[in-house]
Design a protein around this motif. Structure first.
Motif, short mmCIF file in Angstrom:
data_model
loop_
_atom_site.label_atom_id
_atom_site.label_comp_id
_atom_site.label_asym_id
_atom_site.label_seq_id
_atom_site.Cartn_x
_atom_site.Cartn_y
_atom_site.Cartn_z
N ILE A 77 -3.23 -12.94 -3.18
CA ILE A 77 -2.03 -12.08 -3.17
C ILE A 77 -1.50 -11.93 -4.59
O ILE A 77 -1.15 -10.82 -5.02
CB ILE A 77 -0.96 -12.66 -2.22
N LEU A 78 -1.41 -13.03 -5.32
CA LEU A 78 -0.87 -12.99 -6.68
C LEU A 78 -1.72 -12.14 -7.63
O LEU A 78 -1.19 -11.56 -8.57
CB LEU A 78 -0.70 -14.40 -7.23
N THR A 79 -3.03 -12.05 -7.36
CA THR A 79 -3.87 -11.22 -8.23
C THR A 79 -3.56 -9.74 -8.07
O THR A 79 -3.89 -8.95 -8.95
CB THR A 79 -5.38 -11.44 -7.96
N HIS A 80 -2.91 -9.37 -6.98
CA HIS A 80 -2.55 -7.96 -6.75
C HIS A 80 -1.13 -7.62 -7.18
O HIS A 80 -0.70 -6.47 -7.03
CB HIS A 80 -2.74 -7.61 -5.26
N GLN A 81 -0.42 -8.58 -7.73
CA GLN A 81 0.96 -8.36 -8.14
C GLN A 81 1.08 -7.20 -9.14
O GLN A 81 1.91 -6.31 -8.97
CB GLN A 81 1.54 -9.63 -8.74
N ALA A 82 0.27 -7.19 -10.16
CA ALA A 82 0.34 -6.13 -11.18
C ALA A 82 -0.09 -4.78 -10.61
O ALA A 82 0.52 -3.75 -10.90
CB ALA A 82 -0.52 -6.50 -12.38
N GLU A 83 -1.13 -4.80 -9.78
CA GLU A 83 -1.63 -3.56 -9.18
C GLU A 83 -0.53 -2.83 -8.40
O GLU A 83 -0.42 -1.61 -8.47
CB GLU A 83 -2.79 -3.88 -8.25
N TYR A 84 0.27 -3.58 -7.65
CA TYR A 84 1.33 -2.98 -6.83
C TYR A 84 2.68 -2.96 -7.54
O TYR A 84 3.69 -2.60 -6.95
CB TYR A 84 1.44 -3.72 -5.50
N LYS A 85 2.69 -3.36 -8.82
CA LYS A 85 3.90 -3.34 -9.66
C LYS A 85 5.04 -4.13 -9.04
O LYS A 85 6.19 -3.72 -9.07
CB LYS A 85 4.31 -1.90 -9.95
N ILE A 86 4.72 -5.30 -8.50
CA ILE A 86 5.71 -6.19 -7.90
C ILE A 86 6.28 -7.08 -9.00
O ILE A 86 5.54 -7.67 -9.79
CB ILE A 86 5.06 -7.04 -6.79
N GLU A 108 0.82 -1.22 0.00
CA GLU A 108 0.00 0.00 0.00
C GLU A 108 0.86 1.27 0.00
O GLU A 108 0.44 2.30 -0.53
CB GLU A 108 -0.94 0.01 1.21
N ASN A 109 2.04 1.20 0.58
CA ASN A 109 2.93 2.36 0.64
C ASN A 109 3.96 2.36 -0.49
O ASN A 109 4.94 3.09 -0.43
CB ASN A 109 3.62 2.42 2.01
N GLU A 110 3.70 1.53 -1.51
CA GLU A 110 4.52 1.46 -2.72
C GLU A 110 5.98 1.14 -2.45
O GLU A 110 6.88 1.55 -3.18
CB GLU A 110 4.38 2.76 -3.53
N LEU A 111 6.24 0.35 -1.40
CA LEU A 111 7.61 -0.02 -1.06
C LEU A 111 8.05 -1.30 -1.77
O LEU A 111 9.21 -1.68 -1.66
CB LEU A 111 7.75 -0.19 0.46
N LEU A 112 7.14 -1.95 -2.49
CA LEU A 112 7.47 -3.19 -3.18
C LEU A 112 7.55 -3.02 -4.70
O LEU A 112 7.81 -3.97 -5.42
CB LEU A 112 6.42 -4.26 -2.84
N THR A 113 7.38 -1.81 -5.17
CA THR A 113 7.39 -1.52 -6.60
C THR A 113 8.71 -1.95 -7.23
O THR A 113 9.79 -1.59 -6.75
CB THR A 113 7.14 -0.02 -6.85
N ASN A 114 8.61 -2.74 -8.30
CA ASN A 114 9.75 -3.23 -9.07
C ASN A 114 10.70 -4.12 -8.28
O ASN A 114 11.86 -4.27 -8.66
CB ASN A 114 10.52 -2.07 -9.71
N LEU A 115 10.22 -4.72 -7.20
CA LEU A 115 11.04 -5.63 -6.41
C LEU A 115 10.44 -7.02 -6.42
O LEU A 115 9.27 -7.21 -6.74
CB LEU A 115 11.13 -5.13 -4.96
N SER A 116 11.26 -7.99 -6.05
CA SER A 116 10.76 -9.34 -5.82
C SER A 116 10.38 -9.44 -4.35
O SER A 116 11.00 -8.81 -3.50
CB SER A 116 11.85 -10.37 -6.14
N VAL A 117 9.37 -10.24 -4.07
CA VAL A 117 8.88 -10.41 -2.70
C VAL A 117 8.86 -11.90 -2.38
O VAL A 117 8.42 -12.70 -3.21
CB VAL A 117 7.47 -9.82 -2.54
N HIS A 118 9.34 -12.24 -1.20
CA HIS A 118 9.24 -13.63 -0.73
C HIS A 118 8.48 -13.62 0.59
O HIS A 118 8.88 -12.94 1.54
CB HIS A 118 10.63 -14.25 -0.54
N CYS A 119 7.37 -14.33 0.62
CA CYS A 119 6.52 -14.39 1.81
C CYS A 119 6.89 -15.62 2.63
O CYS A 119 6.89 -16.73 2.11
CB CYS A 119 5.06 -14.46 1.40
N VAL A 120 7.22 -15.41 3.91
CA VAL A 120 7.63 -16.52 4.77
C VAL A 120 6.58 -16.84 5.83
O VAL A 120 6.87 -17.53 6.79
CB VAL A 120 9.01 -16.25 5.44
#
Length: 59
Positions: free
Chosen positions: A40-49, A17-29
């Protein structure tokens, strides 16, 4: 590519929500069900992850 590790669902949403994941890879543990994973995956494009992966430790 830098990867951000998310330790909880709340941290994922807060950073996204705070655009801190834009253009980065994310690993959820944190544990996720198949439906939560898909949600979560459906929001990948929305947050530009760049990519989202999930730990397999809880499987």
């Amino acid at each position: 590519m830098k990867t951000v590790i998310c330790n909880s669902l709340q941290s994922f949403w807060d950073m996204a929500e705070n655009e801190l994941l834009t253009n980065l890879s994310v690993h959820c543990v944190f544990p996720v069900s198949d439906s939560l994973k898909n949600f979560i995956l459906t929001h990948q494009a929305e947050y530009k992850i760049h990519s989202i992966s999930f730990t397999s430790v809880f499987n």
